[in-house]
Write a protein that holds these residues in place. Sequence first.
Motif, PDB file in Angstrom:
ATOM      1  N   ASN A  38       0.863  -1.185   0.000  1.00 48.30           N
ATOM      2  CA  ASN A  38       0.000   0.000   0.000  1.00 48.30           C
ATOM      3  C   ASN A  38       0.898   1.233   0.000  1.00 48.30           C
ATOM      4  O   ASN A  38       1.326   1.694   1.056  1.00 48.30           O
ATOM      5  CB  ASN A  38      -0.900  -0.023   1.239  1.00 48.30           C
ATOM      6  CG  ASN A  38      -1.662   1.277   1.429  1.00 48.30           C
ATOM      7  OD1 ASN A  38      -1.820   2.062   0.494  1.00 48.30           O
ATOM      8  ND2 ASN A  38      -2.123   1.510   2.635  1.00 48.30           N
ATOM      9  N   CYS A  41       0.545   4.509   2.318  1.00 51.90           N
ATOM     10  CA  CYS A  41       0.946   4.535   3.722  1.00 51.90           C
ATOM     11  C   CYS A  41       2.323   3.896   3.912  1.00 51.90           C
ATOM     12  O   CYS A  41       3.004   4.171   4.899  1.00 51.90           O
ATOM     13  CB  CYS A  41      -0.110   3.801   4.537  1.00 51.90           C
ATOM     14  SG  CYS A  41       0.256   3.628   6.274  1.00 51.90           S
ATOM     15  N   ASP A  43       2.670   0.459   3.779  1.00 51.86           N
ATOM     16  CA  ASP A  43       2.479  -0.883   4.336  1.00 51.86           C
ATOM     17  C   ASP A  43       2.908  -1.943   3.333  1.00 51.86           C
ATOM     18  O   ASP A  43       2.531  -1.889   2.162  1.00 51.86           O
ATOM     19  CB  ASP A  43       0.992  -1.141   4.662  1.00 51.86           C
ATOM     20  CG  ASP A  43       0.357  -0.007   5.437  1.00 51.86           C
ATOM     21  OD1 ASP A  43       0.994   0.464   6.392  1.00 51.86           O
ATOM     22  OD2 ASP A  43      -0.758   0.410   5.074  1.00 51.86           O
ATOM     23  N   CYS A  67       1.693   0.000   9.184  1.00 49.43           N
ATOM     24  CA  CYS A  67       1.133   0.766  10.295  1.00 49.43           C
ATOM     25  C   CYS A  67       0.323  -0.166  11.193  1.00 49.43           C
ATOM     26  O   CYS A  67       0.045  -1.314  10.845  1.00 49.43           O
ATOM     27  CB  CYS A  67       0.258   1.884   9.753  1.00 49.43           C
ATOM     28  SG  CYS A  67      -1.212   1.297   8.910  1.00 49.43           S
ATOM     29  N   SER A  70      -2.844  -1.755   9.539  1.00 52.53           N
ATOM     30  CA  SER A  70      -2.622  -2.821   8.553  1.00 52.53           C
ATOM     31  C   SER A  70      -2.196  -4.110   9.242  1.00 52.53           C
ATOM     32  O   SER A  70      -2.621  -5.201   8.859  1.00 52.53           O
ATOM     33  CB  SER A  70      -1.594  -2.389   7.500  1.00 52.53           C
ATOM     34  OG  SER A  70      -0.303  -2.252   8.074  1.00 52.53           O
ATOM     35  N   ARG A 127      -7.239   5.413   5.631  1.00 52.44           N
ATOM     36  CA  ARG A 127      -6.941   4.181   6.366  1.00 52.44           C
ATOM     37  C   ARG A 127      -7.633   2.949   5.794  1.00 52.44           C
ATOM     38  O   ARG A 127      -7.356   1.827   6.208  1.00 52.44           O
ATOM     39  CB  ARG A 127      -7.341   4.339   7.835  1.00 52.44           C
ATOM     40  CG  ARG A 127      -6.468   5.311   8.578  1.00 52.44           C
ATOM     41  CD  ARG A 127      -5.053   4.834   8.579  1.00 52.44           C
ATOM     42  NE  ARG A 127      -4.189   5.673   9.385  1.00 52.44           N
ATOM     43  CZ  ARG A 127      -2.870   5.565   9.388  1.00 52.44           C
ATOM     44  NH1 ARG A 127      -2.281   4.667   8.617  1.00 52.44           N
ATOM     45  NH2 ARG A 127      -2.142   6.345  10.127  1.00 52.44           N
ATOM     46  N   CYS A 130      -5.237   0.605   4.314  1.00 52.31           N
ATOM     47  CA  CYS A 130      -4.449  -0.087   5.340  1.00 52.31           C
ATOM     48  C   CYS A 130      -5.225  -1.296   5.859  1.00 52.31           C
ATOM     49  O   CYS A 130      -4.684  -2.387   6.004  1.00 52.31           O
ATOM     50  CB  CYS A 130      -4.155   0.846   6.501  1.00 52.31           C
ATOM     51  SG  CYS A 130      -3.292   2.350   6.034  1.00 52.31           S
TER      52      CYS A 130
END
Length: 151
Positions: A38, A41, A43, A67, A70, A127, A130
Motif C-alpha cells: 500500500n 501509507c 504498508d 502501520c 494494517s 486508512r 491499510c
Amino acid sequence: MLTNRTKNLYQEVILDHNKNPRNYREIENFSHMAKGHNPLCGDKLDVYLILNNEDIIEDVSFIGDGCAISKASASVMTSVVKGKHISYVKELFSGFHDMATGKAEPGQQPEMKRLRVFAGVRDLPARVKCATLSWHTLQAALDNREKITTE
Ligand code: ZN
C-alpha cells in the motif's frame, strides 16, 4: 456514527493485535503466497497459506511491515479465515470491504463480530487501504497473483 464503546474497542483491538500479532510467521511449505503493498501509507505485507484439496485454508500467516491498522487487520484476518472454505472467505472479504468503505453495514456472519471493529476506518478514508491490504493480498494469493498494490 460510531458509539464511544465501538471506538474504544477499535483502539483496544488494534493496540493488542499490533503489539502481539497472531500468525505472524512465514509458512515454509505454503501452497499460495502473495506480496501486498500500500504505497499511500508504506504498508508491505506478505501473506502465506496452505490450501488443502477441498479448498479449505489449513494454515495462514503473514509477515511484513506496516502501520498499526494494517498489521492488526492482517492479524485478525488470519485468525478468522483459518479453517474456512475459500468461497466463505470471499464472502467475508466482500462484507469486510463493504463495511470498511461504508457501503454496507457488517453482515451477519459470526466472524463479523471480530471484524467490525475495523468499521471505524470508514471515517478515515486514507486508512481504508491499510485495513483492506491483507485481504486484497490474501485474495491475490488465492488467485495466484504474486504481487498486488492498492494503487
Ligand atoms: Zn497503513
